[in-house]
Design a protein around this motif. Structure first.
Motif, PDB file in Angstrom:
ATOM      1  N   SER A  63       0.846  -1.193   0.000  1.00 43.13           N
ATOM      2  CA  SER A  63       0.000   0.000   0.000  1.00 43.13           C
ATOM      3  C   SER A  63       0.876   1.236   0.000  1.00 43.13           C
ATOM      4  N   TRP A  64       0.318   2.347  -0.459  1.00 43.86           N
ATOM      5  CA  TRP A  64       1.028   3.625  -0.414  1.00 43.86           C
ATOM      6  C   TRP A  64       0.032   4.762  -0.505  1.00 43.86           C
ATOM      7  N   THR A  65       0.471   5.940  -0.103  1.00 42.60           N
ATOM      8  CA  THR A  65      -0.283   7.166  -0.309  1.00 42.60           C
ATOM      9  C   THR A  65       0.247   7.825  -1.568  1.00 42.60           C
ATOM     10  N   GLU A  66      -0.633   8.074  -2.524  1.00 43.14           N
ATOM     11  CA  GLU A  66      -0.196   8.629  -3.803  1.00 43.14           C
ATOM     12  C   GLU A  66       0.395  10.022  -3.580  1.00 43.14           C
ATOM     13  N   PRO A  67       1.673  10.228  -3.941  1.00 44.72           N
ATOM     14  CA  PRO A  67       2.315  11.523  -3.694  1.00 44.72           C
ATOM     15  C   PRO A  67       1.775  12.622  -4.606  1.00 44.72           C
ATOM     16  N   ARG A  68       1.994  13.859  -4.200  1.00 46.51           N
ATOM     17  CA  ARG A  68       1.704  15.013  -5.043  1.00 46.51           C
ATOM     18  C   ARG A  68       2.963  15.317  -5.852  1.00 46.51           C
ATOM     19  N   ALA A  69       2.931  15.026  -7.134  1.00 43.28           N
ATOM     20  CA  ALA A  69       4.116  15.182  -7.984  1.00 43.28           C
ATOM     21  C   ALA A  69       4.152  16.571  -8.619  1.00 43.28           C
ATOM     22  N   SER A 169       7.761 -17.273 -15.280  1.00 42.11           N
ATOM     23  CA  SER A 169       8.655 -18.057 -14.428  1.00 42.11           C
ATOM     24  C   SER A 169       8.365 -17.920 -12.938  1.00 42.11           C
ATOM     25  N   ARG A 170       7.756 -16.820 -12.508  1.00 41.07           N
ATOM     26  CA  ARG A 170       7.491 -16.529 -11.087  1.00 41.07           C
ATOM     27  C   ARG A 170       8.774 -16.611 -10.254  1.00 41.07           C
ATOM     28  N   ALA A 171       9.848 -16.008 -10.808  1.00 38.81           N
ATOM     29  CA  ALA A 171      11.162 -16.081 -10.177  1.00 38.81           C
ATOM     30  C   ALA A 171      11.511 -14.838  -9.369  1.00 38.81           C
ATOM     31  N   SER A 172      10.593 -13.881  -9.259  1.00 36.15           N
ATOM     32  CA  SER A 172      10.836 -12.705  -8.421  1.00 36.15           C
ATOM     33  C   SER A 172       9.497 -12.071  -8.074  1.00 36.15           C
ATOM     34  N   ALA A 173       9.511 -11.234  -7.054  1.00 40.47           N
ATOM     35  CA  ALA A 173       8.333 -10.453  -6.660  1.00 40.47           C
ATOM     36  C   ALA A 173       8.834  -9.083  -6.246  1.00 40.47           C
ATOM     37  N   GLU A 174       8.119  -8.027  -6.682  1.00 44.77           N
ATOM     38  CA  GLU A 174       8.661  -6.679  -6.559  1.00 44.77           C
ATOM     39  C   GLU A 174       7.660  -5.687  -5.983  1.00 44.77           C
ATOM     40  N   VAL A 175       8.213  -4.694  -5.273  1.00 49.77           N
ATOM     41  CA  VAL A 175       7.501  -3.472  -4.899  1.00 49.77           C
ATOM     42  C   VAL A 175       8.405  -2.346  -5.399  1.00 49.77           C
ATOM     43  N   ILE A 176       7.940  -1.602  -6.402  1.00 53.73           N
ATOM     44  CA  ILE A 176       8.860  -0.848  -7.260  1.00 53.73           C
ATOM     45  C   ILE A 176       8.328   0.536  -7.598  1.00 53.73           C
ATOM     46  N   ILE A 177       9.239   1.487  -7.855  1.00 50.51           N
ATOM     47  CA  ILE A 177       8.939   2.682  -8.637  1.00 50.51           C
ATOM     48  C   ILE A 177       9.730   2.569  -9.934  1.00 50.51           C
ATOM     49  N   GLU A 178       9.147   3.070 -11.022  1.00 52.21           N
ATOM     50  CA  GLU A 178       9.793   2.926 -12.327  1.00 52.21           C
ATOM     51  C   GLU A 178       9.445   4.109 -13.220  1.00 52.21           C
ATOM     52  N   SER A 179      10.415   4.554 -14.011  1.00 50.52           N
ATOM     53  CA  SER A 179      10.181   5.567 -15.034  1.00 50.52           C
ATOM     54  C   SER A 179      10.606   5.015 -16.386  1.00 50.52           C
ATOM     55  N   PRO A 180       9.650   4.671 -17.263  1.00 48.92           N
ATOM     56  CA  PRO A 180      10.008   4.169 -18.596  1.00 48.92           C
ATOM     57  C   PRO A 180      10.791   5.176 -19.419  1.00 48.92           C
ATOM     58  N   THR A 181      10.583   6.482 -19.165  1.00 47.15           N
ATOM     59  CA  THR A 181      11.296   7.516 -19.920  1.00 47.15           C
ATOM     60  C   THR A 181      12.647   7.847 -19.302  1.00 47.15           C
ATOM     61  N   GLY A 182      12.926   7.307 -18.115  1.00 45.17           N
ATOM     62  CA  GLY A 182      14.166   7.638 -17.424  1.00 45.17           C
ATOM     63  C   GLY A 182      14.144   9.024 -16.812  1.00 45.17           C
ATOM     64  N   ALA A 183      12.943   9.610 -16.658  1.00 44.87           N
ATOM     65  CA  ALA A 183      12.809  10.964 -16.111  1.00 44.87           C
ATOM     66  C   ALA A 183      11.680  10.975 -15.091  1.00 44.87           C
ATOM     67  N   TYR A 184      12.027  11.177 -13.831  1.00 46.82           N
ATOM     68  CA  TYR A 184      11.041  11.192 -12.759  1.00 46.82           C
ATOM     69  C   TYR A 184      10.536  12.605 -12.501  1.00 46.82           C
ATOM     70  N   PRO A 185       9.223  12.781 -12.293  1.00 45.93           N
ATOM     71  CA  PRO A 185       8.756  14.039 -11.714  1.00 45.93           C
ATOM     72  C   PRO A 185       9.184  14.097 -10.256  1.00 45.93           C
ATOM     73  N   ASN A 186       9.137  15.271  -9.676  1.00 48.08           N
ATOM     74  CA  ASN A 186       9.461  15.394  -8.254  1.00 48.08           C
ATOM     75  C   ASN A 186       8.269  14.887  -7.448  1.00 48.08           C
ATOM     76  N   PHE A 187       8.391  13.661  -6.936  1.00 49.09           N
ATOM     77  CA  PHE A 187       7.304  13.072  -6.161  1.00 49.09           C
ATOM     78  C   PHE A 187       7.552  13.173  -4.662  1.00 49.09           C
ATOM     79  N   GLY A 188       8.623  13.873  -4.265  1.00 50.64           N
ATOM     80  CA  GLY A 188       8.918  13.998  -2.839  1.00 50.64           C
ATOM     81  C   GLY A 188       9.348  12.672  -2.261  1.00 50.64           C
ATOM     82  N   THR A 189       8.628  12.175  -1.296  1.00 48.57           N
ATOM     83  CA  THR A 189       8.896  10.856  -0.705  1.00 48.57           C
ATOM     84  C   THR A 189       7.651   9.995  -0.808  1.00 48.57           C
TER      85      THR A 189
END
Length: 238
Positions: A63-69, A169-189
């Motif tokens: 779970s998470w609280t959606e940040p203000r980006a 394969s079910r060889a991993s399980a993840e909790v992740i942040i990802e940027s397909p463009t390689g550029a993150y907005p400022n999401f704070g924490t």
């Protein structure tokens, strides 16, 4: 491979609404950009967060609280998500919320993906997400190559559930942040909580910690806390 971008963190080191079919959403830069298996290039990794590795993974949730980006440019795009596979695999079964800055302002949109199939974005009107909303996500393997993906916005009172089939394969399980463009907005924490894998704490699997980098670190992943079920990702730069 620049292994300094991966930090292995052990737990000891770490201080319903009825589902409705997805409706085609308004066009955005995010449409057609896949949130995909871990990618490495000369600039670094495209993931932040934690990946448990091994075999026989059947569930992951958080779970998470959606940040203000805040958008730095129209190229900014990122998403927190949970999923199975993707770390050393060619598939990912995943769901989360994408924040897209292509319009000049952040647009939050719920989605799921059974990569290598394209992501499916949920209707902005039927499944709205705003900064400050409480989001819960899970992916569960149901046997016979079937997966159940569930996303809930408890602040808005909706839940979306879908079942899909994929040989993986079910060889991993993840909790992740990802940027397909390689550029993150400022999401704070962004703070993840209640992170579990196979019904146990994420930390009990001694997961790999990743910090996204595009030539320089873009965010920093914290150590695991709360019995191995919580951590945060903090924005550093685009």
């Amino acid at each position: 491979m620049r292994r300094f971008l991966i930090r292995v963190v052990t737990l000891a080191a770490a201080a319903t609404a009825l589902a409705v079919p997805a409706v085609p959403a308004t066009a955005s830069a995010a449409q057609g950009l896949a949130f995909r298996p871990l990618q490495y290039n000369t600039n670094g990794y495209n993931w932040g967060g934690y990946a448990a590795t091994g075999s026989g993974f059947t569930s992951v949730s958080a779970s998470w609280t959606e940040p203000r980006a805040t958008c730095n440019s129209s190229n900014d795009l990122y998403a927190p998500w949970v999923g199975i596979d993707g770390y050393g695999s060619s598939s990912v079964e995943q769901t989360g919320v994408a924040t897209d800055c292509s319009s000049g302002s952040p647009v939050n949109q719920a989605w799921y993906e059974m990569y290598p199939a394209n992501p499916v974005y949920l209707s902005l009107s039927s499944y709205p997400v705003s900064a400050g909303d409480t989001i819960s996500a899970s992916v569960t393997y149901a046997g016979s190559n079937k997966y159940t993906l569930k996303l809930t916005d408890s602040s808005r009172g909706w839940t979306y559930t879908t079942s899909k089939t994929l040989s993986a394969s079910r060889a991993s399980a993840e909790v992740i942040i990802e940027s397909p463009t390689g550029a993150y907005p400022n999401f704070g924490t962004l703070k993840f909580s209640s992170a579990t894998v196979n019904g146990k704490s994420l930390g009990s699997f001694n997961p790999v910690a990743l910090d996204p980098s595009n030539g320089a670190y873009e965010a920093r992943t914290s150590a695991l806390g709360s019995g191995g079920t919580s951590f945060s990702d903090t924005f550093l730069q685009e």
